[in-house]
Design an enzyme around this catalytic site. Structure first.
Site, PDB file in Angstrom:
ATOM      1  N   ASP A  33     -86.645 -12.681 -68.323  1.00 36.45           N
ATOM      2  CA  ASP A  33     -86.480 -12.191 -67.402  1.00 36.45           C
ATOM      3  C   ASP A  33     -86.130 -11.244 -66.748  1.00 36.45           C
ATOM      4  OD1 ASP A  33     -85.181 -14.091 -65.925  1.00 36.45           O
ATOM      5  OD2 ASP A  33     -87.136 -14.028 -64.520  1.00 36.45           O
ATOM      6  N   GLU A  48     -85.703 -17.538 -64.781  1.00 33.65           N
ATOM      7  CA  GLU A  48     -84.552 -17.337 -64.530  1.00 33.65           C
ATOM      8  C   GLU A  48     -83.914 -16.135 -62.445  1.00 33.65           C
ATOM      9  OE1 GLU A  48     -80.306 -17.641 -63.456  1.00 33.65           O
ATOM     10  OE2 GLU A  48     -81.555 -15.748 -63.575  1.00 33.65           O
ATOM     11  N   THR A  61     -89.341   6.180 -30.459  1.00 28.66           N
ATOM     12  CA  THR A  61     -88.287   4.724 -29.320  1.00 28.66           C
ATOM     13  C   THR A  61     -89.439   4.007 -29.478  1.00 28.66           C
ATOM     14  OG1 THR A  61     -90.096   6.531 -28.040  1.00 28.66           O
ATOM     15  CG2 THR A  61     -87.632   6.473 -28.411  1.00 28.66           C
ATOM     16  N   SER A  84     -74.940 -17.806 -59.981  1.00 28.82           N
ATOM     17  CA  SER A  84     -75.408 -19.080 -60.041  1.00 28.82           C
ATOM     18  C   SER A  84     -76.254 -19.240 -61.191  1.00 28.82           C
ATOM     19  CB  SER A  84     -76.142 -19.610 -58.901  1.00 28.82           C
ATOM     20  OG  SER A  84     -75.343 -19.390 -58.499  1.00 28.82           O
TER      21      SER A  84
END
Ligand code: BES
Ligand code: MN
Ligand code: MN
Length: 459
Positions: free
Chosen positions: A88, A152, A314, A398
């Protein structure tokens, strides 16, 4: 090895063409619109494993995206290497910043440009080709199992249950992963650590509807203003994270360990030039390489709310949101840090707003040994192909599955990455060097041979 090297060199164009075909499949795991493409990519990976000569190939459905498995058991008495990777990829946006389209791979200046080229299709596919080459030229010196997943980049949520339910099938002696970077093409290195992760989303709510910012502004807490102040309060002047207890479990490195890390070459001026920044900035008392590897961090990954269309409106918005990640180091536990953040952030809310924290995925930090047979085999293999002994370094990214392999299967990992930090993974113009791809395919068989020999010597 030279016969094998010649065979690999002669097959370069085919190896490249096959990788480009895989890169054409937009296997973006995060976006449900690509679900069928992710599925198709899993099928293609399974077919490649079969074509490479692997047995028991299976595309295994999960509650999310499939896991692809294959193995070659040459002798049950011999050691087994479990190769892990992911097919992936990250979303490709912003599309307009790509020089060529992300899913139309091209080779430019010796680099393959495409989403997923370095992370991780180009890197896991090196193993498929290396094993194929070994099977055609002399055979495998030990057993190999492949597990290539499709989630992953979204936290591997369905891989944990699969690993727990398939301990026998996944039985191995070591895990081998190519999904990290080296210091430079002429400075080979091996990652010996990865950071953990805690990822969450926050929602700040003020009034029950968007308000006129003139009629109500000044008298009602603006959720975006409040969110910005809360986020700003998460670091102190020394760029330390202010969440109570955040650093309690952090394992500090010894002076000797920090000294060893400091020996890896690092050019701060080139680093700043590459990123077009005028200064580096981070936790007081630590170097840039330390800040981005052995220290925990907190970063806002996205922030939104209010009016972001053309021109001006606004408005005092009803809601504000942010996605926040914390990179963790040994021995911080992801679940603990998520809880500490949650409690603290809710307490920080100023009067007039309510705060909800929603945890996403997480993962634990790891440190891998440098004395194991597998590390030594990897080091010898790289020394042969690069002509230099690789330097052990700590990585900042990681790969949560590494801690899981250790906890569930009792296996250590070798992070045998051949990418570069400059590959622009997760960014526009991601690329992978043809040199790196071919070096990986040449180096991996040497790992297998050294590993089998060292393990044989041990038995
Ligand atoms: N291959 C990367 C991790 C990586 C990159 C490690 C460079 C070391 C150096 C992996 O695909 C990735 O991107 N992991 C994610 C974690 C995941 C849970 C989304 C990450 O690090 O953000
Ligand atoms: Mn990756
Ligand atoms: Mn990634």
């Amino acid at each position: 090895m030279t016969v094998l090297d010649d065979h690999i060199q002669a097959a370069q164009e085919r190896y490249l063409a096959e990788l480009m075909d895989l890169l054409r499949i937009p296997s973006v795991s995060a976006d449900p619109r690509y679900k069928a493409d992710v599925q198709r990519c899993a099928g293609a990976v399974g077919q490649r494993l079969t074509e490479a000569g692997l047995d028991a190939v299976e595309v295994i459905a999960t509650a999310g995206h499939p896991i692809v498995y294959g193995e070659k058991i040459v002798d049950p008495a011999k050691p087994t290497v479990l190769v892990y990777g992911h097919y992936d990829v990250q979303p490709a946006d912003p599309l307009e910043l790509w020089t060529s389209p992300p899913f139309e791979p091209v080779v430019r200046d010796g680099r393959i440009y495409a989403r997923g080229s370095a992370d991780d299709k180009g890197q896991f596919y090196m193993h498929v080709k290396a094993v194929e080459a070994m099977l055609h030229h002399g055979g495998l010196p030990c057993n190999v199992k492949f597990m290539i997943e499709g989630e992953e980049e979204v936290g591997s949520v369905n891989l944990g249950p699969f690993v727990r339910a398939n301990k026998e099938r996944l039985r191995a002696d070591v895990v081998l992963i190519s999904d990290t970077a080296m210091l430079a093409n002429d400075v080979p290195s091996i990652n010996t650590g990865l950071r953990g992760l805690s990822y969450l989303e926050v929602e700040v709510t003020g009034p029950d509807r968007d308000l006129h910012s003139g009629v109500y502004g000044g008298a009602v807490t603006n959720p975006i203003n409040a969110l910005c102040e809360m986020i700003a309060g998460l670091h102190d002047a020394d760029r330390r994270i202010t969440i109570p207890g955040f650093y309690d479990a952090v394992r500090e490195l010894s002076a000797a360990e920090r000294q060893a890390l400091a020996e890896a070459p690092f050019d701060e001026a080139a680093y700043m030039r590459d990123l077009t920044i005028g200064a580096v900035h981070g936790e007081k008392g630590y170097s840039t390489p330390e800040r981005s590897s052995i220290r925990p961090t907190l970063d806002v990954n996205g922030i939104w709310g209010g009016y972001i269309g053309e021109g001006a409106k606004t408005v005092l918005p009803s809601k504000a949101y942010a996605k926040i990640s914390m990179r963790l180091v040994p021995d911080q536990r992801s679940a603990d840090i998520t809880r500490l953040f949650q409690e603290h952030f809710v307490r920080m809310a100023p009067p007039g707003v309510t705060v909800v924290v929603r945890p996403h995925h997480g993962g634990e930090a790891v440190v891998t040994p440098i004395t194991s047979e597998a590390y030594r085999a990897a080091s010898m293999a790289m020394e042969e192909t690069f002509g230099k002994r690789p330097i052990p370094t700590r990585g900042g990214g990681s790969i949560p599955i590494v801690a899981l392999f250790e906890a569930e299967l009792g296996l250590k990992t070798v992070l045998f990455g051949f990418g570069l930090d400059s590959d622009k993974i997760h960014s526009p113009d991601e690329h992978y060097g043809v040199f790196n791809y071919m070096m990986g395919i040449r180096t991996i068989p040497r790992f297998f041979h050294h590993y089998a020999a060292l393990m044989n010597g041990k038995a």
